[in-house]
Design a protein around this motif. Structure first.
Motif, mmCIF file in Angstrom:
data_model
loop_
_atom_site.group_PDB
_atom_site.id
_atom_site.type_symbol
_atom_site.label_atom_id
_atom_site.label_comp_id
_atom_site.label_asym_id
_atom_site.label_seq_id
_atom_site.Cartn_x
_atom_site.Cartn_y
_atom_site.Cartn_z
ATOM 1 N N HIS B 34 0.852 -1.173 0.000
ATOM 2 C CA HIS B 34 0.000 0.000 0.000
ATOM 3 C C HIS B 34 0.886 1.219 0.000
ATOM 4 C CE1 HIS B 34 -2.843 3.017 1.421
ATOM 5 N NE2 HIS B 34 -3.808 2.209 1.034
ATOM 6 N N PRO B 35 0.525 2.227 -0.778
ATOM 7 C CA PRO B 35 1.441 3.363 -0.904
ATOM 8 C C PRO B 35 1.694 4.106 0.387
ATOM 9 C CG PRO B 35 -0.620 3.734 -2.077
ATOM 10 C CD PRO B 35 -0.598 2.313 -1.690
ATOM 11 N N ALA B 36 0.801 3.969 1.376
ATOM 12 C CA ALA B 36 0.955 4.827 2.547
ATOM 13 C C ALA B 36 1.376 4.076 3.786
ATOM 14 C CB ALA B 36 -0.348 5.560 2.822
ATOM 15 N N THR B 37 1.748 2.815 3.683
ATOM 16 C CA THR B 37 2.153 2.128 4.896
ATOM 17 C C THR B 37 3.666 2.068 5.025
ATOM 18 O OG1 THR B 37 1.926 0.040 3.756
ATOM 19 C CG2 THR B 37 0.088 0.748 5.089
ATOM 20 N N HIS B 38 4.363 2.866 4.258
ATOM 21 C CA HIS B 38 5.805 3.054 4.428
ATOM 22 C C HIS B 38 6.550 1.730 4.422
ATOM 23 C CE1 HIS B 38 5.642 7.342 5.981
ATOM 24 N NE2 HIS B 38 4.466 7.027 5.477
ATOM 25 N N GLY B 39 6.323 0.936 3.418
ATOM 26 C CA GLY B 39 7.003 -0.332 3.356
ATOM 27 C C GLY B 39 6.003 -1.455 3.341
ATOM 28 N N VAL B 40 6.234 -2.416 4.198
ATOM 29 C CA VAL B 40 5.385 -3.600 4.128
ATOM 30 C C VAL B 40 4.617 -3.805 5.418
ATOM 31 C CG1 VAL B 40 6.550 -4.873 2.332
ATOM 32 C CG2 VAL B 40 7.443 -4.933 4.631
ATOM 33 N N LEU B 41 4.121 -2.736 5.983
ATOM 34 C CA LEU B 41 3.234 -2.868 7.131
ATOM 35 C C LEU B 41 1.859 -3.278 6.628
ATOM 36 C CD1 LEU B 41 2.553 -2.377 10.124
ATOM 37 C CD2 LEU B 41 1.984 -0.045 9.503
ATOM 38 N N ARG B 42 1.257 -4.216 7.343
ATOM 39 C CA ARG B 42 -0.114 -4.587 6.976
ATOM 40 C C ARG B 42 -1.011 -4.203 8.126
ATOM 41 N NH1 ARG B 42 -2.058 -10.622 6.875
ATOM 42 N NH2 ARG B 42 -4.266 -10.322 6.525
ATOM 43 N N VAL B 43 -2.003 -3.378 7.844
ATOM 44 C CA VAL B 43 -2.928 -2.935 8.873
ATOM 45 C C VAL B 43 -4.296 -3.496 8.527
ATOM 46 C CG1 VAL B 43 -3.897 -0.973 10.068
ATOM 47 C CG2 VAL B 43 -1.630 -0.813 9.128
ATOM 48 N N ILE B 44 -4.850 -4.269 9.434
ATOM 49 C CA ILE B 44 -6.207 -4.774 9.209
ATOM 50 C C ILE B 44 -7.152 -3.805 9.899
ATOM 51 C CG2 ILE B 44 -7.760 -6.699 9.527
ATOM 52 C CD1 ILE B 44 -5.310 -8.473 9.681
ATOM 53 N N THR B 135 7.464 12.329 3.336
ATOM 54 C CA THR B 135 6.506 11.246 3.137
ATOM 55 C C THR B 135 5.209 11.511 3.892
ATOM 56 O OG1 THR B 135 7.619 10.095 4.916
ATOM 57 C CG2 THR B 135 8.220 9.486 2.694
ATOM 58 N N HIS B 136 5.330 12.138 5.052
ATOM 59 C CA HIS B 136 4.128 12.446 5.821
ATOM 60 C C HIS B 136 3.255 13.429 5.052
ATOM 61 C CE1 HIS B 136 1.541 13.059 9.153
ATOM 62 N NE2 HIS B 136 2.014 14.225 9.519
ATOM 63 N N ALA B 137 3.881 14.455 4.495
ATOM 64 C CA ALA B 137 3.112 15.421 3.713
ATOM 65 C C ALA B 137 2.505 14.750 2.499
ATOM 66 C CB ALA B 137 4.009 16.581 3.295
ATOM 67 N N LEU B 138 3.252 13.823 1.916
ATOM 68 C CA LEU B 138 2.728 13.109 0.749
ATOM 69 C C LEU B 138 1.512 12.281 1.137
ATOM 70 C CD1 LEU B 138 3.395 12.546 -2.236
ATOM 71 C CD2 LEU B 138 4.561 10.519 -1.475
ATOM 72 N N ASP B 139 1.576 11.666 2.311
ATOM 73 C CA ASP B 139 0.431 10.887 2.776
ATOM 74 C C ASP B 139 -0.798 11.768 2.913
ATOM 75 O OD1 ASP B 139 1.870 8.653 2.913
ATOM 76 O OD2 ASP B 139 2.219 8.700 5.063
ATOM 77 N N ILE B 140 -0.587 12.969 3.409
ATOM 78 C CA ILE B 140 -1.739 13.840 3.624
ATOM 79 C C ILE B 140 -2.141 14.510 2.325
ATOM 80 C CG2 ILE B 140 -2.396 15.935 4.905
ATOM 81 C CD1 ILE B 140 -1.194 14.765 7.295
ATOM 82 N N GLY B 141 -1.367 14.346 1.298
ATOM 83 C CA GLY B 141 -1.806 14.816 -0.010
ATOM 84 C C GLY B 141 -1.012 15.973 -0.563
#
Lengths: 105, 384, 425, 169
Positions: B34-44, B135-141
């Protein structure tokens, strides 16, 4: 042939009648409330078609005004109907019209 | 501080919030790709519409067994491995490891080495925060800050490259000091960078700090109280943004941080905006520290007397430093041989990630992204 | 044969749009021209967005494919067309297949009534603006269909977000539009019009663009529309429907290849469509700027030189960059290509200086120039703003724009009434 | 020469409408039904245009296709439809319903065949150019009161829908 190629008000009325019948059949036979509501929309549209056709026939605009009112009405009906539907779904977890029998003893 | 056991009382981690509509709740798998989990974090995510009822982090997609590798390498050989944990703050990782082993060996790096270490580590803190900001700013758009921060981070990487030849996983420090003397013009280049960088922080702040949408997106999002932070073991800027003045550089001074004058920026509300402000202020403080360190850079040796074959006496030691993301601790058990008996790393990202659930309950999906971004996790460190 | 030629020629002297004049041949020609121009505009927008955004972000953007990346959109189009068209196995095939076409259809159909000039429109409808709003709102259906048919969570959330957003902002948009339409009724007969051409002609007759009318009422209405139109087209900072950091790509997550490119095409043509509504309603459509300060035949002639001058400027930019190209054999083709492009632009510019041509074409030029300004705004927003959150977006739509729109509408009506009854009875 | 375009388009749109209507009442999946209904409604808008009622056509597109049907699709997505697709589609009294509908159809046919002569031969010409203006004049003149009532009705509907759809108020 002439009656087929020359489109008169009757043609529109027959089309409206066909739609109306389809709507009635939908309302009377389907179990899914959503589809029943959509069939009601069909009925309203059939009426609208008749009104606009008559408006064209008599050269006045009253029919069109009534069509606009009916469209307004349809919007209100859809909003309330779907609101009821959601409330119903929340209580019964179904959209089946046969289950709407809370008032039946 | 208060008793950690009682401070979780206001958190109800077990029962989910009652959904608004009794429709089926939506379970969404955010990640591992996922583009916003900064790698391979999986959030359910368990969602009610857009509202988060609860979430669970699934980690381990980047597990490389760094701790186990440590048991099969000599102390010197393991040094480069720690760079691969938090790869955006490799220098800090190296500093923590070297200082832990030095503590085990009872040696101390000479003052010049200490100063260079501080300079490089603080530069690394700036680089890490820059990457976080982008990256944080990118996450927020906001897509533009990313390019600005990467442009300026390049200057830091150039200094690293000139110093030790590597840009990312630098392996800059050795146990007992430094291997390389600084290159000619090092001090001047660092000073130039500071000169160059001071207006750049203002530039970032200009883009974001008063930006209406940015403030709306970050204020009152992902609030966590200082108590909960302590209960969950959250450290670093996240803890400080919640109003707890805890910085290992001041609290348990290591290297020679006690010689430098700097402030610990803290926040008030513990929301995403405060964490943003704290990190921005930390960059300014880092600039201050580097300025002092580079001006007072002493002459002298750069390597302490360290045996060629390191065989520390049997025993154990825990040492932690303030990495850009929080408390980075190393626990090393020695059995007297050339290889550690056990290496345990306490990575800040891993511990901070626990707070995600607490911070995201009742927020919207978009806030989860913002909170993941503001926690500043690096999956290499979470999974190790 | 002669009848056909006569039929074709009969329109040339007309001062109506081909649709209104009932000339099917010219209507067809106009349809072709408009859609070809639209496709070119979308391609150009693609390139410009990348370049402008890149320069805002201290980078160069595409530089490799063609001089300054001019051929990049074409390369991308070829890539997209050659890509495999994937459909999720659990997707609802027919709906999944139809959705992009509906979106494109809705986005393209609105151009039927866009007036590029007093005669340069495919047709002029009595309900022009209503038609535009209605048909452009149909694209919601395509988006909902795409999201639902993908049978996947991210597209579904994206589709729900996007449809809720478009439906909510349509309300504010409609109010703003109505307040502009009210202004068209300030004539001797006291009847307004919904026809797109009629709206511009009303501005011409009143000698004032509606953005400056009843200052600041027109400006506020324009502002409401300008915000709502960004939300309506799902662009930054309202691009929640396709927020790549949250929903990967929103409703078109599962689409690939050609069908994905259709969504892309629809997005850009929708942007142009809503901009053209704004231009028509508030910025005087095809009218040249400063109609009342700089009036008179001399100024008319001066402004008629503008199209040619702009094209010559573009040509000069091409030549300048061609000279600046690296002097290396590998770059020879690119340099020649850029210079050739400059020559073409320059020739167009020269042709535009011919009075007969410029008289016919300057309407189109002014209209396109105004739209280009909006397109730049879109890119600028994207470079500057973070993304709104969904509840904030809704709050903005319902709690800010809607009351503002209602207030402006009431005030406009009051002022218009006062003007008609009291000041100029 | 009889006009070709009018019959052609009439039969085209009529066919679309009838097929759409049949699809509405026969599809298992309510989403498909809704899409069929949208197609039928758009075809009806075109028929309004043929009847020189452009304003009604515009209202039809905006309100029906753009508003009401989106609401429908929304609700269909909100309530889970998997279960209702798998269930029986027609209710228990469908036979009676069909008979009643057929009877109604017979009645309509009877009316149309017997009552043809009440319709004038040719439609009167309505001026199309200022249809909107005329509608506006009537709506805000003669039909002012119904218009206000309609807006009140909409207000009541909004409040009612919100009250019903919301659990806690």
């Amino acid at each position: 042939m002439e009656s087929i190629l020359h489109i008169t008000t009757l043609h529109y009325l027959v089309l409206g009648a066909a739609l109306f019948l389809l709507g009635v059949i939908g309302v009377l036979t389907r179990r899914n409330v959503v589809i029943v509501l959509m069939s009601i929309e069909l009925i309203l549209n059939a009426v609208n078609l008749n009104l606009v056709a008559f408006s064209r026939m008599w050269g006045g605009l009253h029919g069109q005004i009534f069509a606009i009112f009916i469209i307004t009405d349809a919007a209100a009906e859809a909003a309330v109907g779907l609101g009821i539907l959601i409330a119903f779904f929340r209580n019964k977890e179904t959209v089946n019209i046969d289950e709407v029998n809370l008032l039946k003893w | 501080m208060t008793d950690p056991n009682s401070s979780l009382s206001n958190l109800d981690l077990e029962t989910p919030e009652k959904p608004f509509l009794d429709a089926n709740e939506l379970v969404i798998n955010m990640g591992p790709q996922h583009p916003a989990t900064h790698g391979v974090l999986r959030v359910i995510l368990r969602l009610d519409g857009e509202k988060v009822l609860g979430l669970e982090c699934v980690i381990g997609y980047l597990h490389r067994g760094v701790e186990k590798i440590g048991e099969h390498r000599t102390y010197t050989m393991f040094n480069p491995y720690v760079d691969r944990m938090d790869y955006v703050a490799a220098v800090s990782n190296g500093l923590g490891y070297c200082e832990t082993v030095e503590k085990l060996l009872n040696v101390e790096a000479p003052p010049r080495a200490q100063h260079v270490r501080v300079i490089l580590t603080e530069l690394n803190r700036i680089a890490s925060h820059q990457l976080w900001l982008g990256t944080h700013a990118l996450d927020i758009g906001a897509i533009t800050p990313l390019f600005y921060t990467f442009r300026d981070r390049e200057e830091i990487l150039k200094i690293y490259e000139k110093y030790c030849g590597a840009r990312l996983t630098t392996h800059a420090f050795r146990i007992g000091g430094l291997q390389y003397e600084t290159y000619t013009g090092f001090e001047q280049e660092v000073k130039n960078f500071l000169q160059f960088f001071r207006p750049k922080i203002d530039e970032y702040e200009e883009l974001l700090t008063t930006n209406r949408i940015w403030v709306e997106r970050t204020k009152n999002v992902g609030i966590i109280s200082g108590k909960d932070c302590i209960a969950l073991g959250v450290t670093g800027p996240v803890l400080r943004a919640s109003g707890v003045k805890w910085d290992l550089r001041k609290a348990q001074p290591y290297a020679n941080y006690k010689n430098f004058d700097f402030d610990i920026p803290i926040g008030e509300n513990g929301d995403t905006y405060d964490r943003y402000l704290v990190r921005m202020a930390e960059m300014r403080q880092s600039v201050r520290i580097i300025q002092q360190a580079v001006e007072a850079l002493p002459e002298g040796p750069i390597m302490a007397k360290v045996p060629k074959v390191m065989k520390p006496a049997a025993g154990e030691v825990y040492h932690s430093i303030e990495a850009p993301k929080g408390e980075l601790g190393y626990f090393i058990v020695s059995d007297g041989s050339t290889q550690p008996y056990r290496v345990r790393v306490r990575p800040p990202s891993f511990v901070n990630l626990q707070a995600l659930d607490v911070m995201c309950r009742g927020q919207l999906v978009a806030d989860v992204i913002a909170v993941i971004g503001t926690l500043d996790i690096v999956l290499g460190e979470v999974d190790r | 044969m002669r009848a056909i030629i006569q039929y074709i020629q009969s329109y040339l002297g007309s001062d109506q749009t081909p649709g209104a004049a009932g000339n099917m041949f010219w209507a067809l020609v106009y349809i072709m021209v408009v859609f070809a121009g639209l496709s070119v505009a979308v391609i150009a927008m693609n390139w410009l967005e990348r370049k402008i955004l890149a320069h805002m972000q201290v980078r160069l953007g595409p530089m490799r494919v063609g001089p300054h990346g001019l051929l990049q959109p074409i390369a991308d189009a070829i890539k997209l067309l050659l890509k495999e068209d994937i459909m999720p196995s659990e997707a609802d095939g027919f709906v999944f297949w139809m959705a992009p076409f509906i979106v494109v259809l809705a986005a393209f159909t609105v151009f039927v009534v866009v007036p590029f000039g007093p005669t340069h429109a495919i047709t002029d409808m009595n309900i022009g603006i209503l038609f535009m709003l209605g048909v452009s709102s149909l694209s919601v259906l395509g988006i909902v269909m795409a999201g639902w048919a993908s049978n996947s969570h991210y597209p579904l959330i994206g589709a729900l977000r996007s449809s809720a957003q478009m439906v909510s902002y349509e309300v504010a948009m409609g109010l703003a539009v109505v307040s502009a339409i009210l202004m068209t009724s300030l004539n001797a007969e006291g009847t307004g019009t919904l026809s797109m051409i009629g709206i511009v002609q009303a501005q011409q007759a009143q000698g004032e663009w509606f953005i400056f009318k009843f200052f600041p009422l027109g400006l506020i209405a324009f502002f409401i529309f300008a915000v709502a139109m960004v939300a309506e087209t799902n662009r930054a900072p309202f691009d929640l429907a396709e927020a790549e950091s949250e929903l990967t790509a929103g409703f078109h997550t599962e689409y690939s290849g050609f069908r994905w490119s259709l969504f892309f095409l629809a997005e850009y043509s929708a942007m142009i469509a809503v901009s053209s509504i704004a231009v028509t309603l508030w910025l005087g459509g095809w009218l040249r700027p400063f109609p009342n300060f700089l009036s008179g035949a001399t100024w008319d002639r001066a402004f008629s030189l503008f199209p040619g001058v702009v094209f010559l400027l573009f040509a000069a930019m091409c030549f300048y960059n061609a000279v600046r190209m690296p002097k290396h054999p590998l770059f020879r083709i690119q340099t020649i290509g850029l210079a050739g492009f400059g020559v073409v632009l320059g020739l167009i510019g020269l042709v535009l200086f011919v009075p007969a041509v410029s008289l016919r074409v300057q309407d189109i030029f002014w209209f396109s120039a105004k739209i280009a300004g909006f397109m730049y705004l879109y890119i600028w927003y994207r470079g500057t703003f973070p993304r709104y959150r969904f509840d904030q977006l809704m709050q903005m739509g319902w709690k800010v724009l809607l009351p503002l729109g209602l207030g402006v509408l009431i005030l406009t009506a009051t002022v218009a009434l006062l003007q008609q009854r009291i000041w100029h009875p | 020469m009889a006009p070709v375009a009018t019959p052609f388009f009439f039969y085209l749109f009529a066919a679309i409408m009838v097929i759409g209507g049949v699809m509405v009442i026969t599809r298992k999946n309510p989403v498909h039904s809704a899409l069929a209904l949208i197609v039928a409604l758009l075809a009806q808008a075109s028929i309004y245009l043929m009847l020189y009622a452009p304003f009604v056509a515009g209202v039809q597109i905006i309100l029906y296709a753009g508003g009401i049907m989106v609401l429908f699709l929304f609700v269909i997505m909100l309530v889970s439809i998997d279960r209702s697709i798998r269930e029986r589609q027609f209710n228990s009294q469908w036979v009676v319903g069909l008979i009643a509908a057929t009877a109604l159809g017979g009645l309509l046919i009877a009316v149309y065949t017997k009552g043809t002569n009440i319709f004038p031969e040719h439609a009167l010409s309505v001026v199309e150019n200022d249809n909107t203006q005329q509608v506006a004049t009537m709506l805000y003149g003669q039909y002012m009161f119904p218009f206000e009532i309609a807006s009140l009705l909409l207000l009541v509907a909004i409040i009612g829908a919100v009250v019903m759809a919301k659990k806690r108020i």
